[in-house]
Design an enzyme around this catalytic site. Structure first.
Site, PDB file in Angstrom:
ATOM      1  N   ASP A  49       0.939  -1.205   0.185  1.00 47.35           N
ATOM      2  CA  ASP A  49      -0.081   0.029  -0.019  1.00 47.35           C
ATOM      3  C   ASP A  49       0.778   1.249   0.102  1.00 47.35           C
ATOM      4  O   ASP A  49       2.087   0.723   0.481  1.00 47.35           O
ATOM      5  CB  ASP A  49      -1.152  -0.427   1.624  1.00 47.35           C
ATOM      6  CG  ASP A  49      -1.585  -1.073   1.339  1.00 47.35           C
ATOM      7  OD1 ASP A  49      -2.206  -1.554   0.062  1.00 47.35           O
ATOM      8  OD2 ASP A  49      -2.550  -1.409   2.537  1.00 47.35           O
ATOM      9  N   ASP A  86      -6.859  -1.193  -4.991  1.00 45.55           N
ATOM     10  CA  ASP A  86      -8.050  -0.699  -3.613  1.00 45.55           C
ATOM     11  C   ASP A  86      -8.645  -0.198  -4.220  1.00 45.55           C
ATOM     12  O   ASP A  86      -9.714  -0.155  -4.029  1.00 45.55           O
ATOM     13  CB  ASP A  86      -6.992  -0.969  -2.596  1.00 45.55           C
ATOM     14  CG  ASP A  86      -6.147  -1.454  -1.435  1.00 45.55           C
ATOM     15  OD1 ASP A  86      -6.841  -2.883  -1.724  1.00 45.55           O
ATOM     16  OD2 ASP A  86      -5.101  -1.240  -1.398  1.00 45.55           O
TER      17      ASP A  86
END
Length: 162
Positions: free
Chosen positions: A123, A141
């Protein structure tokens, strides 16, 4: 409904999903090459680039589990991908629905690749305001989230028609 030349077929939806996967993986490679785990670079007053590893699912759900979650989420992602492809084959002419499924497919497979290669999801997007930090996320995401919103909008539209 019969497919016309202006109606995307399964191969076109799969191409879009592949482009999402490529964008996701390319951005993650760039982050891995430029950041050490935990590094943060402010971009604006509300947005940072970071490097975080998520061993769990959304919002780090099961992040601290003993490792079984890696294989569970890989399997779940692959089963979901098969189901989505089946749905795209049957409903690819329903544009908003198909866009939603395609975004979710690309995002899910982007994160499955991370889990298979690294054992975690990379991330790197961090949004914050007033001392509050949203959990870091990535292109995959984002695609999944936009796809989920489109699914909701598509269903609301369908309910209004009926």
């Amino acid at each position: 409904m019969p497919k016309t030349s202006s109606t995307p077929g399964l191969s076109q939806w799969l191409l879009v999903a592949a482009l999402i996967i490529v964008a996701d993986q390319l951005t993650k490679v760039l982050v891995i090459g430029a950041f050490q785990l935990g590094d943060t670079r402010p971009v604006t007053g509300f947005f940072n680039l970071v490097r975080a590893h998520n061993y769990g699912a959304a919002f780090s759900f099961l992040h601290t589990a003993s490792g079984w979650q890696r294989w569970f989420f890989i399997g779940l992602g692959l089963v979901a991908a098969c189901f989505i492809i089946w749905m795209l084959r049957r409903h690819g002419q329903q544009r908003m629905f198909a866009w939603a499924l395609t975004l979710i497919l690309g995002g899910a497979l982007g994160n499955v690749i991370d889990r298979a290669v690294h054992g975690y999801v990379v991330d790197f997007i961090q949004v914050h305001a007033g001392g509050w930090y949203f959990p870091a996320f990535n292109v995959a995401d984002s695609a999944i989230s936009v796809g989920a919103v489109l699914l909701i909008l598509d269903e609301l539209r369908r309910v209004r028609k009926g």
